[in-house]
Design a protein around this motif. Structure first.
Motif, PDB file in Angstrom:
ATOM      1  N   MET A 267      12.534  -9.219 -15.384  1.00 57.56           N
ATOM      2  CA  MET A 267      12.328  -8.168 -14.341  1.00 57.56           C
ATOM      3  C   MET A 267      10.621  -7.786 -14.517  1.00 57.56           C
ATOM      4  SD  MET A 267      13.358  -4.346 -17.107  1.00 57.56           S
ATOM      5  CE  MET A 267      12.626  -3.294 -15.813  1.00 57.56           C
ATOM      6  N   GLN A 268      10.405  -7.135 -13.955  1.00 58.75           N
ATOM      7  CA  GLN A 268       9.227  -7.189 -13.002  1.00 58.75           C
ATOM      8  C   GLN A 268       8.249  -6.265 -13.699  1.00 58.75           C
ATOM      9  OE1 GLN A 268       6.969  -9.115 -11.704  1.00 58.75           O
ATOM     10  NE2 GLN A 268       8.343 -10.567 -11.046  1.00 58.75           N
ATOM     11  N   PRO A 269       6.957  -6.088 -14.375  1.00 59.68           N
ATOM     12  CA  PRO A 269       6.785  -5.054 -15.504  1.00 59.68           C
ATOM     13  C   PRO A 269       6.416  -3.500 -14.597  1.00 59.68           C
ATOM     14  CG  PRO A 269       5.064  -6.948 -15.230  1.00 59.68           C
ATOM     15  CD  PRO A 269       6.458  -7.634 -14.773  1.00 59.68           C
ATOM     16  N   ARG A 270       6.779  -2.856 -15.451  1.00 61.27           N
ATOM     17  CA  ARG A 270       6.083  -1.930 -14.010  1.00 61.27           C
ATOM     18  C   ARG A 270       4.727  -0.935 -13.804  1.00 61.27           C
ATOM     19  NH1 ARG A 270       9.271   3.320 -16.762  1.00 61.27           N
ATOM     20  NH2 ARG A 270       8.021   4.230 -15.673  1.00 61.27           N
ATOM     21  N   ALA A 271       4.603  -1.094 -12.829  1.00 64.93           N
ATOM     22  CA  ALA A 271       2.824  -0.406 -12.850  1.00 64.93           C
ATOM     23  C   ALA A 271       1.760   0.585 -13.161  1.00 64.93           C
ATOM     24  CB  ALA A 271       2.695  -0.936 -11.448  1.00 64.93           C
ATOM     25  N   GLY A 272       1.756   0.999 -13.793  1.00 63.76           N
ATOM     26  CA  GLY A 272       0.985   1.729 -14.475  1.00 63.76           C
ATOM     27  C   GLY A 272      -0.676   2.545 -13.691  1.00 63.76           C
ATOM     28  N   LEU A 273      -0.587   4.422 -14.029  1.00 61.84           N
ATOM     29  CA  LEU A 273      -1.403   4.599 -12.983  1.00 61.84           C
ATOM     30  C   LEU A 273      -2.364   4.066 -12.606  1.00 61.84           C
ATOM     31  CD1 LEU A 273      -1.834   7.655 -11.702  1.00 61.84           C
ATOM     32  CD2 LEU A 273      -2.755   8.421 -14.112  1.00 61.84           C
ATOM     33  N   ARG A 274      -3.144   3.158 -13.720  1.00 63.87           N
ATOM     34  CA  ARG A 274      -4.621   2.685 -13.265  1.00 63.87           C
ATOM     35  C   ARG A 274      -3.878   1.641 -11.874  1.00 63.87           C
ATOM     36  NH1 ARG A 274      -8.666   3.506 -17.178  1.00 63.87           N
ATOM     37  NH2 ARG A 274      -7.403   4.057 -19.297  1.00 63.87           N
ATOM     38  N   ASP A 275      -2.782   0.594 -12.131  1.00 62.57           N
ATOM     39  CA  ASP A 275      -2.895  -0.060 -11.389  1.00 62.57           C
ATOM     40  C   ASP A 275      -2.461   0.782 -10.076  1.00 62.57           C
ATOM     41  OD1 ASP A 275      -3.057  -2.471 -12.781  1.00 62.57           O
ATOM     42  OD2 ASP A 275      -0.597  -1.859 -13.361  1.00 62.57           O
ATOM     43  N   PHE A 276      -2.098   1.925 -10.186  1.00 65.77           N
ATOM     44  CA  PHE A 276      -2.097   1.990  -9.116  1.00 65.77           C
ATOM     45  C   PHE A 276      -2.981   2.912  -8.081  1.00 65.77           C
ATOM     46  CE2 PHE A 276      -0.706   6.607  -6.442  1.00 65.77           C
ATOM     47  CZ  PHE A 276       0.181   6.582  -5.584  1.00 65.77           C
ATOM     48  N   LEU A 277      -4.211   3.390  -9.272  1.00 67.48           N
ATOM     49  CA  LEU A 277      -4.433   3.979  -8.436  1.00 67.48           C
ATOM     50  C   LEU A 277      -5.990   3.030  -8.215  1.00 67.48           C
ATOM     51  CD1 LEU A 277      -5.087   7.312 -10.809  1.00 67.48           C
ATOM     52  CD2 LEU A 277      -4.320   6.823  -8.216  1.00 67.48           C
ATOM     53  N   ARG A 278      -5.864   1.768  -8.499  1.00 64.99           N
ATOM     54  CA  ARG A 278      -6.658   0.834  -8.608  1.00 64.99           C
ATOM     55  C   ARG A 278      -7.201   0.660  -7.254  1.00 64.99           C
ATOM     56  NH1 ARG A 278      -6.619  -5.236  -8.400  1.00 64.99           N
ATOM     57  NH2 ARG A 278      -4.403  -4.475  -7.461  1.00 64.99           N
ATOM     58  N   VAL A 279      -8.911   0.473  -7.460  1.00 62.33           N
ATOM     59  CA  VAL A 279      -9.669   0.106  -5.634  1.00 62.33           C
ATOM     60  C   VAL A 279     -10.445  -1.444  -6.418  1.00 62.33           C
ATOM     61  CG1 VAL A 279     -11.231   0.852  -5.003  1.00 62.33           C
ATOM     62  CG2 VAL A 279     -10.725   2.346  -6.417  1.00 62.33           C
ATOM     63  N   GLU A 280      -9.491  -2.063  -4.630  1.00 64.16           N
ATOM     64  CA  GLU A 280     -10.239  -3.323  -4.239  1.00 64.16           C
ATOM     65  C   GLU A 280     -11.206  -3.145  -4.096  1.00 64.16           C
ATOM     66  OE1 GLU A 280      -7.535  -5.688  -4.751  1.00 64.16           O
ATOM     67  OE2 GLU A 280      -5.107  -4.184  -4.917  1.00 64.16           O
ATOM     68  N   ASP A 281     -11.549  -4.780  -4.355  1.00 63.38           N
ATOM     69  CA  ASP A 281     -12.885  -4.822  -4.393  1.00 63.38           C
ATOM     70  C   ASP A 281     -13.460  -5.263  -2.541  1.00 63.38           C
ATOM     71  OD1 ASP A 281     -13.284  -5.249  -6.646  1.00 63.38           O
ATOM     72  OD2 ASP A 281     -12.944  -7.264  -6.813  1.00 63.38           O
ATOM     73  N   ASN A 282     -12.397  -5.654  -1.861  1.00 63.33           N
ATOM     74  CA  ASN A 282     -11.993  -5.669  -0.306  1.00 63.33           C
ATOM     75  C   ASN A 282     -11.770  -3.902   0.357  1.00 63.33           C
ATOM     76  OD1 ASN A 282     -11.957  -6.248   2.507  1.00 63.33           O
ATOM     77  ND2 ASN A 282     -12.078  -8.637   1.707  1.00 63.33           N
ATOM     78  N   ALA A 283     -12.537  -3.616   1.463  1.00 63.44           N
ATOM     79  CA  ALA A 283     -12.194  -2.178   1.789  1.00 63.44           C
ATOM     80  C   ALA A 283     -11.524  -2.307   2.996  1.00 63.44           C
ATOM     81  CB  ALA A 283     -13.756  -1.521   2.463  1.00 63.44           C
ATOM     82  N   THR A 284     -10.782  -3.595   3.200  1.00 60.24           N
ATOM     83  CA  THR A 284      -9.486  -3.524   4.438  1.00 60.24           C
ATOM     84  C   THR A 284      -8.286  -3.218   3.974  1.00 60.24           C
ATOM     85  OG1 THR A 284      -9.443  -5.503   4.222  1.00 60.24           O
ATOM     86  CG2 THR A 284     -11.356  -5.611   5.659  1.00 60.24           C
ATOM     87  N   HIS A 285      -7.710  -2.864   4.887  1.00 63.89           N
ATOM     88  CA  HIS A 285      -6.410  -2.210   4.404  1.00 63.89           C
ATOM     89  C   HIS A 285      -5.645  -2.281   6.102  1.00 63.89           C
ATOM     90  CE1 HIS A 285      -7.022   2.111   6.056  1.00 63.89           C
ATOM     91  NE2 HIS A 285      -8.230   1.710   5.141  1.00 63.89           N
ATOM     92  N   ASP A 286      -4.269  -2.123   6.372  1.00 65.81           N
ATOM     93  CA  ASP A 286      -3.774  -1.920   7.430  1.00 65.81           C
ATOM     94  C   ASP A 286      -2.627  -1.080   7.869  1.00 65.81           C
ATOM     95  OD1 ASP A 286      -2.061  -2.009   5.553  1.00 65.81           O
ATOM     96  OD2 ASP A 286      -0.293  -3.433   5.833  1.00 65.81           O
ATOM     97  N   MET A 287      -3.504   0.077   6.837  1.00 65.84           N
ATOM     98  CA  MET A 287      -3.214   1.465   7.809  1.00 65.84           C
ATOM     99  C   MET A 287      -3.422   1.540   9.180  1.00 65.84           C
ATOM    100  SD  MET A 287      -3.160   3.553   4.505  1.00 65.84           S
ATOM    101  CE  MET A 287      -4.911   3.071   3.662  1.00 65.84           C
ATOM    102  N   THR A 288      -3.284   2.722   9.968  1.00 65.97           N
ATOM    103  CA  THR A 288      -3.355   3.074  10.805  1.00 65.97           C
ATOM    104  C   THR A 288      -4.046   4.801  10.352  1.00 65.97           C
ATOM    105  OG1 THR A 288      -1.593   4.600  11.037  1.00 65.97           O
ATOM    106  CG2 THR A 288      -1.673   2.239  12.739  1.00 65.97           C
ATOM    107  N   ASP A 289      -5.248   4.994  12.110  1.00 71.10           N
ATOM    108  CA  ASP A 289      -5.668   6.287  11.515  1.00 71.10           C
ATOM    109  C   ASP A 289      -5.469   6.937  10.926  1.00 71.10           C
ATOM    110  OD1 ASP A 289      -8.189   5.217  12.206  1.00 71.10           O
ATOM    111  OD2 ASP A 289      -8.507   5.565  13.507  1.00 71.10           O
ATOM    112  N   ALA A 290      -4.025   7.547  11.664  1.00 73.68           N
ATOM    113  CA  ALA A 290      -2.773   8.819  10.803  1.00 73.68           C
ATOM    114  C   ALA A 290      -2.177   8.275   9.270  1.00 73.68           C
ATOM    115  CB  ALA A 290      -0.987   8.555  12.313  1.00 73.68           C
TER     116      ALA A 290
END
Length: 314
Positions: A1-24
């Motif tokens: 069973m995978q451990p549940r991610a807490g709020l801190r993990d959800f809000l964690r900011v990556e060192d790399n600013a890239t992502h695959d989201m579109t502008d919208a």
């Protein structure tokens, strides 16, 4: 069973600013605002420094000196032209901070889209509370603690906005903008802004005025000089100081400000930028009106590095 991610993990900011989201997707995600204002954990408020550049950051060594020793109090985001293939070396504060970008054309709505793209990326980090737009030709005029304190203690945002007669002011207005924007509501101002999180959320969430300017503000109407001043003055005048924090020399006129080369850079010149005018800050007069300045060329860098430790207390 995978451990549940807490709020801190959800809000964690990556060192790399890239992502695959579109502008919208990015704008939608960044527009989210919690109804509960009190964070359930301790956090340190940060300033987001957002660089809108064509490619390289030639003054990066000066900024490296400025940021040194203040980790955790700032975030950096860099928007370059997609055609730029350069990278920032590991160990640099700019390494991994380049965001997914799109082509930007001077004077067109793509410039405003890039500003909103930078703001949206910076808003993903809930610790970012103040947002500064800079160019590759900008320098800081004070050390980091002074600028951080000035921004965090400010009760307003800083978007220059004024009513100007003539061809480069009201002459750029298009009557098709009525009734959303009348000529009396039309404003002009410098592109280089600083704003708080609440106003940044309003800017990236706006669809009505962005579309209006996209349709009816085309060269010789320059959206980056009119969109924010007009929209913010119309809806959020109480939140704005109506001035910019970035010193620019327009004394020679024309569409572009004066560029500073090596021989222009002297302690006297920098001191005039740092305290040569008077303005209002939190309801009181002050001579600290500008925290940044532009346009500095790369051949001015050696003198800036020489004067910064003593004059600006880096």
């Amino acid at each position: 069973m995978q451990p549940r991610a807490g709020l801190r993990d959800f809000l964690r900011v990556e060192d790399n600013a890239t992502h695959d989201m579109t502008d919208a997707e990015l704008l939608w995600r960044a527009s989210m605002k919690p109804k509960i204002e009190d964070f359930p954990f301790r956090r340190t408020a940060k300033v987001a420094f957002m660089f809108l550049a064509k490619g390289d950051l030639p003054l990066a060594p000066l900024w490296e000196l400025f940021f040194r020793g203040h980790q955790g109090l700032y975030s950096i985001y860099v928007h370059c032209q997609p055609s730029y293939k350069g990278t920032f070396p590991k160990g640099s504060v700019f390494h991994g901070r380049r965001i997914a970008s799109k082509e930007v054309e001077w004077g067109k709505i793509s410039m405003v889209a890039a500003e909103r793209r930078l703001l949206a990326n910076a808003l993903l980090d809930v610790s970012n509370q103040r947002f500064v737009l800079l160019s590759e030709a900008c320098i800081p005029l004070f050390n980091f603690p002074t600028i951080y304190s000035y921004l965090m203690k400010s009760r307003t945002s800083f978007v220059e906005s004024y009513d100007k007669e003539g061809p480069v002011g009201r002459g750029r207005y298009d009557r098709h903008m009525m009734p959303l924007v009348t000529i009396e509501e039309w404003r002009k101002g410098a592109q280089w802004f600083e704003m708080d999180r609440e106003l940044a959320l309003e800017v990236i969430s706006d669809h009505v005025y962005f579309t209006l300017f996209k349709n009816y503000c085309k060269p010789a109407c320059y959206s980056d000089e009119h969109y924010l001043p007009t929209m913010i003055t119309k809806h959020f005048p109480f939140k704005n100081a109506n001035r910019t924090l970035t010193w620019v020399d327009w004394s020679r006129g024309g569409p572009h400000p004066l560029k500073f080369i090596r021989l222009d850079v002297t302690p006297d010149m920098l001191n005039r930028m740092r305290g040569g005018t008077e303005c209002i800050y939190n309801g009181r007069p002050t001579k600290v009106c500008y925290l940044f300045a532009r346009k500095f060329t790369v051949n001015a860098l050696d003198r800036l590095l020489r004067f910064a430790p003593k004059l600006m207390k880096f």
